[in-house]
Design an enzyme around this catalytic site. Structure first.
Site, PDB file in Angstrom:
ATOM      1  N   ASP A  10       1.010  -1.150  -0.074  1.00 45.12           N
ATOM      2  CA  ASP A  10       0.003  -0.179   0.503  1.00 45.12           C
ATOM      3  C   ASP A  10       1.014   1.237   0.105  1.00 45.12           C
ATOM      4  OD1 ASP A  10      -2.189   1.299  -0.068  1.00 45.12           O
ATOM      5  OD2 ASP A  10      -1.602   1.381   2.442  1.00 45.12           O
ATOM      6  N   LEU A  11       0.180   2.511  -0.049  1.00 43.43           N
ATOM      7  CA  LEU A  11       1.527   3.529  -0.266  1.00 43.43           C
ATOM      8  C   LEU A  11       1.737   4.785   0.903  1.00 43.43           C
ATOM      9  CD1 LEU A  11       3.142   5.074  -2.254  1.00 43.43           C
ATOM     10  CD2 LEU A  11       1.535   6.097  -3.574  1.00 43.43           C
ATOM     11  N   ASP A  12      -0.089   5.370   0.716  1.00 46.28           N
ATOM     12  CA  ASP A  12      -0.106   5.986   2.518  1.00 46.28           C
ATOM     13  C   ASP A  12       0.021   5.753   3.484  1.00 46.28           C
ATOM     14  OD1 ASP A  12      -1.322   8.454   0.529  1.00 46.28           O
ATOM     15  OD2 ASP A  12      -2.521   7.124  -0.542  1.00 46.28           O
ATOM     16  N   THR A  18       0.951  10.138   4.111  1.00 52.76           N
ATOM     17  CA  THR A  18       0.213  11.530   3.070  1.00 52.76           C
ATOM     18  C   THR A  18      -0.131  11.630   3.939  1.00 52.76           C
ATOM     19  OG1 THR A  18      -0.410   9.833   2.109  1.00 52.76           O
ATOM     20  CG2 THR A  18       0.951  10.806   0.518  1.00 52.76           C
ATOM     21  N   LYS A  46      -8.757   5.579   6.710  1.00 49.67           N
ATOM     22  CA  LYS A  46      -7.635   4.870   5.848  1.00 49.67           C
ATOM     23  C   LYS A  46      -7.837   4.477   4.977  1.00 49.67           C
ATOM     24  CE  LYS A  46      -3.943   5.930   9.065  1.00 49.67           C
ATOM     25  NZ  LYS A  46      -3.346   4.937  10.310  1.00 49.67           N
ATOM     26  N   GLY A  47      -6.905   4.295   3.860  1.00 48.31           N
ATOM     27  CA  GLY A  47      -7.065   3.050   2.641  1.00 48.31           C
ATOM     28  C   GLY A  47      -8.734   3.193   2.166  1.00 48.31           C
ATOM     29  N   SER A 116      -2.730   0.918  -4.171  1.00 44.52           N
ATOM     30  CA  SER A 116      -3.107   1.567  -3.372  1.00 44.52           C
ATOM     31  C   SER A 116      -5.078   2.077  -4.490  1.00 44.52           C
ATOM     32  CB  SER A 116      -2.374   3.041  -3.499  1.00 44.52           C
ATOM     33  OG  SER A 116      -3.162   3.820  -3.533  1.00 44.52           O
ATOM     34  N   ALA A 117      -5.142   2.601  -3.018  1.00 46.01           N
ATOM     35  CA  ALA A 117      -6.547   3.105  -3.705  1.00 46.01           C
ATOM     36  C   ALA A 117      -6.340   5.038  -4.232  1.00 46.01           C
ATOM     37  CB  ALA A 117      -7.122   3.268  -2.353  1.00 46.01           C
ATOM     38  N   SER A 118      -5.396   4.936  -4.411  1.00 43.32           N
ATOM     39  CA  SER A 118      -5.264   6.148  -4.715  1.00 43.32           C
ATOM     40  C   SER A 118      -4.850   7.039  -6.030  1.00 43.32           C
ATOM     41  CB  SER A 118      -3.725   7.338  -3.847  1.00 43.32           C
ATOM     42  OG  SER A 118      -3.945   7.890  -4.076  1.00 43.32           O
ATOM     43  N   ASN A 120      -3.587   8.948  -7.022  1.00 47.14           N
ATOM     44  CA  ASN A 120      -2.828  10.569  -6.745  1.00 47.14           C
ATOM     45  C   ASN A 120      -1.541   9.886  -7.321  1.00 47.14           C
ATOM     46  OD1 ASN A 120      -3.754  13.122  -6.961  1.00 47.14           O
ATOM     47  ND2 ASN A 120      -4.887  12.712  -5.530  1.00 47.14           N
ATOM     48  N   LYS A 147     -11.215  -1.311  -1.525  1.00 46.54           N
ATOM     49  CA  LYS A 147     -10.835  -2.036  -0.041  1.00 46.54           C
ATOM     50  C   LYS A 147     -11.555  -1.949   0.909  1.00 46.54           C
ATOM     51  CE  LYS A 147      -6.010  -0.926  -0.895  1.00 46.54           C
ATOM     52  NZ  LYS A 147      -4.618  -0.593  -0.591  1.00 46.54           N
ATOM     53  N   GLU A 171      -0.054  -3.830   4.337  1.00 46.16           N
ATOM     54  CA  GLU A 171      -1.447  -2.237   4.760  1.00 46.16           C
ATOM     55  C   GLU A 171      -1.211  -2.081   6.121  1.00 46.16           C
ATOM     56  OE1 GLU A 171      -3.978  -0.593   3.435  1.00 46.16           O
ATOM     57  OE2 GLU A 171      -3.663  -1.903   1.768  1.00 46.16           O
ATOM     58  N   ASP A 172      -1.375  -0.604   6.057  1.00 50.18           N
ATOM     59  CA  ASP A 172      -1.556   0.429   7.616  1.00 50.18           C
ATOM     60  C   ASP A 172      -3.171   0.527   7.659  1.00 50.18           C
ATOM     61  OD1 ASP A 172      -2.137   2.147   5.341  1.00 50.18           O
ATOM     62  OD2 ASP A 172      -2.525   3.910   7.055  1.00 50.18           O
TER      63      ASP A 172
HETATM   64  C1  G6P Z   1      -5.521   6.070   0.186  1.00 52.67           C
HETATM   65  C2  G6P Z   1      -5.698   6.512   1.445  1.00 52.67           C
HETATM   66  C3  G6P Z   1      -7.142   7.348   1.613  1.00 52.67           C
HETATM   67  C4  G6P Z   1      -7.125   8.081   0.535  1.00 52.67           C
HETATM   68  C5  G6P Z   1      -7.498   7.141  -0.901  1.00 52.67           C
HETATM   69  C6  G6P Z   1      -7.870   7.772  -2.581  1.00 52.67           C
HETATM   70  O1  G6P Z   1      -6.390   4.846   0.495  1.00 52.67           O
HETATM   71  O2  G6P Z   1      -5.460   6.060   2.712  1.00 52.67           O
HETATM   72  O3  G6P Z   1      -6.777   8.362   2.784  1.00 52.67           O
HETATM   73  O4  G6P Z   1      -8.869   9.042   0.222  1.00 52.67           O
HETATM   74  O5  G6P Z   1      -6.053   6.445  -1.239  1.00 52.67           O
HETATM   75  O6  G6P Z   1      -6.868   9.068  -2.369  1.00 52.67           O
HETATM   76  P1  G6P Z   1      -6.599   9.630  -3.356  1.00 52.67           P
HETATM   77  O7  G6P Z   1      -5.711  10.474  -4.081  1.00 52.67           O
HETATM   78  O8  G6P Z   1      -7.220   9.039  -5.167  1.00 52.67           O
HETATM   79  O9  G6P Z   1      -7.920  10.878  -3.016  1.00 52.67           O
HETATM   80 MG    MG Z   2      -2.724   2.879   3.389  1.00 55.44          MG
END
Ligand code: G6P
Ligand code: MG
Length: 217
Positions: A10-12, A18, A46-47, A116-118, A120, A147, A171-172
């Protein structure tokens, strides 16, 4: 390494912290609407994907009247503030031991991925100059089920051509640990054992991980 052929990170909260930037941006959005939420509530984000996070926050503020278009505008505003913060990140913000452990895996012939779900993720990996450390990157731009659905990790395993039961996920987030286990993978929790109770092992950070510990999972 006999049993483990891939590590998916996982990233964040695992590679980089972040969470503080997500928190500041969401807090600003909530404050603009006239309410606040606690750091404890923030843990529940988170996540969790961007829109799902927004829905949780609106619920905490008893905001029930937003249309989908208004919600999208709010999430976009939050993401703009968040992007201003992450655009100033440097490799100094990589969490302790993260780069070293990922590199140790690669040196041992273990494949590496980001899950990662992000959305970004590409920006953050570029800022941290880490993109080349991972054989594949699966992020919020390429998955449809959040997730604890295992989609993000299963896609990673597929791209690496490794059987899920030979993968370990780091994973956190509670939802992330559940996603790994649902995908038939092992899960190493990064954080507190009281929170990440379902993980096969919990460590405080990747600085506490070694290939010997990985072998014993
Ligand atoms: C990660 C973080 C979440 C965040 C999600 C989406 O899972 O832990 O806090 O909401 O990514 O991130 P994004 O950068 O796409 O808004
Ligand atoms: Mg995370």
């Amino acid at each position: 390494m006999k049993n483990i052929k891939a590590c998916i990170f996982d990233l964040d909260g695992v590679i980089v912290d972040t969470a503080v930037y997500h928190y500041k941006a969401w807090k600003r959005l909530a404050n603009n609407m006239g309410f606040d939420f606690t750091e404890h509530q923030n843990e529940q984000l988170k996540g969790v994907s961007r829109m799902a996070s927004l829905n949780l926050i609106l619920g905490w503020g008893d905001v029930t009247h937003k249309t989908e278009a208004e919600k999208l505008a709010l999430a976009t505003q939050k993401n703009e503030w968040y992007n201003v913060m992450i655009s100033q990140m440097t490799p100094a913000e990589i969490l302790p031991g993260a780069r070293e452990f990922v590199q140790a895996c690669r040196n041992a012939g273990i494949k590496t991925a980001i899950g990662s779900a992000s959305k970004n993720t590409p920006t953050i990996l570029n800022k941290l100059q880490l993109a080349s450390l991972f054989d594949t990157i699966v992020d919020g731009n390429s998955v449809s089920k959040p997730k604890p659905d295992p989609e993000v990790f299963l896609k990673g395993a597929e791209a690496l051509q490794v059987d899920p039961n030979a993968c370990v996920v780091f994973e956190d987030a509670v939802a992330g640990v559940e996603a790994a286990l649902a995908g038939g993978m092992k899960a190493v929790g990064i954080g507190s054992p009281e929170v990440l109770i379902k993980a096969n092992l919990v460590v405080s950070g990747l600085d506490k991980m070694t290939l010997d510990i990985l072998e014993e999972l």
